[in-house]
Design an enzyme around this catalytic site. Structure first.
Site, mmCIF file in Angstrom:
data_model
loop_
_atom_site.group_PDB
_atom_site.id
_atom_site.type_symbol
_atom_site.label_atom_id
_atom_site.label_comp_id
_atom_site.label_asym_id
_atom_site.label_seq_id
_atom_site.Cartn_x
_atom_site.Cartn_y
_atom_site.Cartn_z
ATOM 1 N N VAL A 142 5.421 -43.850 13.597
ATOM 2 C CA VAL A 142 4.578 -43.301 12.639
ATOM 3 C C VAL A 142 3.363 -45.056 13.345
ATOM 4 O O VAL A 142 4.350 -45.810 13.707
ATOM 5 C CB VAL A 142 4.095 -43.358 11.244
ATOM 6 C CG1 VAL A 142 3.070 -42.915 11.063
ATOM 7 C CG2 VAL A 142 4.393 -42.603 10.388
ATOM 8 N N LYS A 143 2.240 -44.629 13.785
ATOM 9 C CA LYS A 143 1.516 -45.659 14.571
ATOM 10 C C LYS A 143 0.753 -45.972 14.652
ATOM 11 O O LYS A 143 -0.187 -45.167 13.380
ATOM 12 C CB LYS A 143 1.128 -44.868 16.503
ATOM 13 C CG LYS A 143 2.119 -44.885 17.101
ATOM 14 C CD LYS A 143 1.346 -44.170 18.354
ATOM 15 C CE LYS A 143 0.935 -45.325 19.340
ATOM 16 N NZ LYS A 143 0.335 -44.403 20.982
#
Length: 367
Positions: A142-143
């Site tokens: 997840v960025k």
């Protein structure tokens, strides 16, 4: 060493990831070919990439129609996540053999939380947890933007055992905060007796945009400093990486099986036509790093890259280069703060454009 420059980077300890994703890459087998032919080891995405992919044609129209038949009440944001998560999961499946072969170090695919949450710690945590559960693959990340509000979210998500790609990093100070957050999250897990050996994170440090911001300010005698700020900034970050992860601070966590939070070089496409089109790739080849390449730079490096370990070349003078810029009146803190702010806004603009496009497509398909 391999005659394919992209493969050679892997042999030098640097993983090549692809800064692009599109349904056609998956359906047509292009991603699988890049893995086989070039030793591609990961994929990154962002709102701008998805905006181009989804808004730029009719490739996703069937998937949009199918999603709306299943649930006609989907908002444009929910519809986007439905499309993007499908791409991320399929790409992760293609890259799973890389994930297995590298012991979980590579084979990663990244998806960003909504840029509308860049200054919302609790919102970022909730969205990241939701995306992580929805993507449901061990080899996804997840960025999370490295804003002031993003840093505590990063610590919490690492403590949750969620893989995090920290994005939009420009300043050395913020990078140090991100490293601290990574270590603190792992330490929380360790204190609870939870495993840390499977948690992965990269710190995406943006490169070429720094030169794009500073070069126009360098005239006269200072012109000799053009094209030096970005690489010097990145080298100083790598020095901090080595000091932390090869020093005593990481020993206890390493003994528990924890892995380093690798630096990922982002924004490595050359924007100044006076510079080599592979300038930011060549200069930052180093062990335990990742370089995520946009398509044009990826193709250019495959064609004429000259892979050699260069990250330490000039590192002893990198801090002095940044000091010279400061003495010349370049406020690096101001420059990097502006780049972070502009980066968040650019992703938000792309995200909003994408949502408008999805609204239009949904209306047209309904009609």
């Amino acid at each position: 060493m391999s005659t394919n420059p992209l493969k050679a980077l892997g042999q030098l300890g640097q993983s090549v990831w692809y800064d692009n994703i599109h349904r056609d890459m998956l359906d047509g087998g292009e991603l699988a070919r890049l893995v086989t032919d070039d030793d591609l080891r990961g994929v990154t995405s962002n709102p701008t990439i998805f905006d181009k992919a989804i808004s730029g044609g009719d490739t996703y129209d069937n998937a949009i129609a199918a999603a709306l038949r299943e649930n006609a009440e989907l908002s444009s944001a929910e519809l986007f996540n439905h499309l993007a998560v499908a791409d991320i999961r399929d790409a992760a499946d293609v890259l799973d053999p890389v994930y297995q072969r590298t012991g979980g170090e590579d084979g990663m695919v990244s998806m960003e939380v909504s840029p509308a949450l860049a200054h919302d710690t609790d919102g970022t945590i909730a969205e990241a947890r939701r995306l992580w559960a929805w993507m449901d693959r061990p080899n996804v990340m997840v960025k999370v933007p490295a804003t002031a509000e993003g840093v505590p979210a990063i610590e919490t998500l690492i403590a949750d055992g969620i893989n995090v790609n920290v994005t939009l990093l420009f300043s050395l100070r913020r990078y140090a905060e991100v490293v601290d957050a990574y270590l603190a999250g792992l330490q929380q897990r360790a204190r609870r007796g939870e495993a840390v050996d499977h948690v992965r994170s990269v710190a995406s440090f943006f490169v070429s945009r720094v030169d794009s911001a500073i070069d126009p300010r360098l005239d006269g005698e200072l012109a000799t400093l053009r094209g030096t700020a970005a690489i010097a900034n990145a080298q100083c970050a790598y020095r901090h990486f080595e000091e932390v992860f090869d020093g005593g601070r990481f020993d206890d966590l390493r003994a528990l099986g924890a892995r380093e939070q690798r630096l990922l070089w982002a924004s490595t496409g050359t924007k100044n036509p006076d510079y080599s089109d592979v300038m930011y790739v060549e200069a930052l080849i180093g062990d335990r790093t990742v370089n995520t390449l946009p398509p044009a730079t990826y193709d250019a490096y495959r064609d004429h890259g000259d892979p050699k370990p260069r990250i330490h070349d000039g590192m002893d003078t990198a801090a002095a280069t940044l000091s010279r810029l400061e003495q010349a009146g370049i406020d690096l803190a101001e420059v990097t703060a502006t780049l972070e702010r502009d980066g968040v806004q650019a992703f938000l603009d792309s995200y909003n454009n994408l949502l408008r496009s999805l609204d239009d497509k949904a209306s047209a398909l309904a009609a």
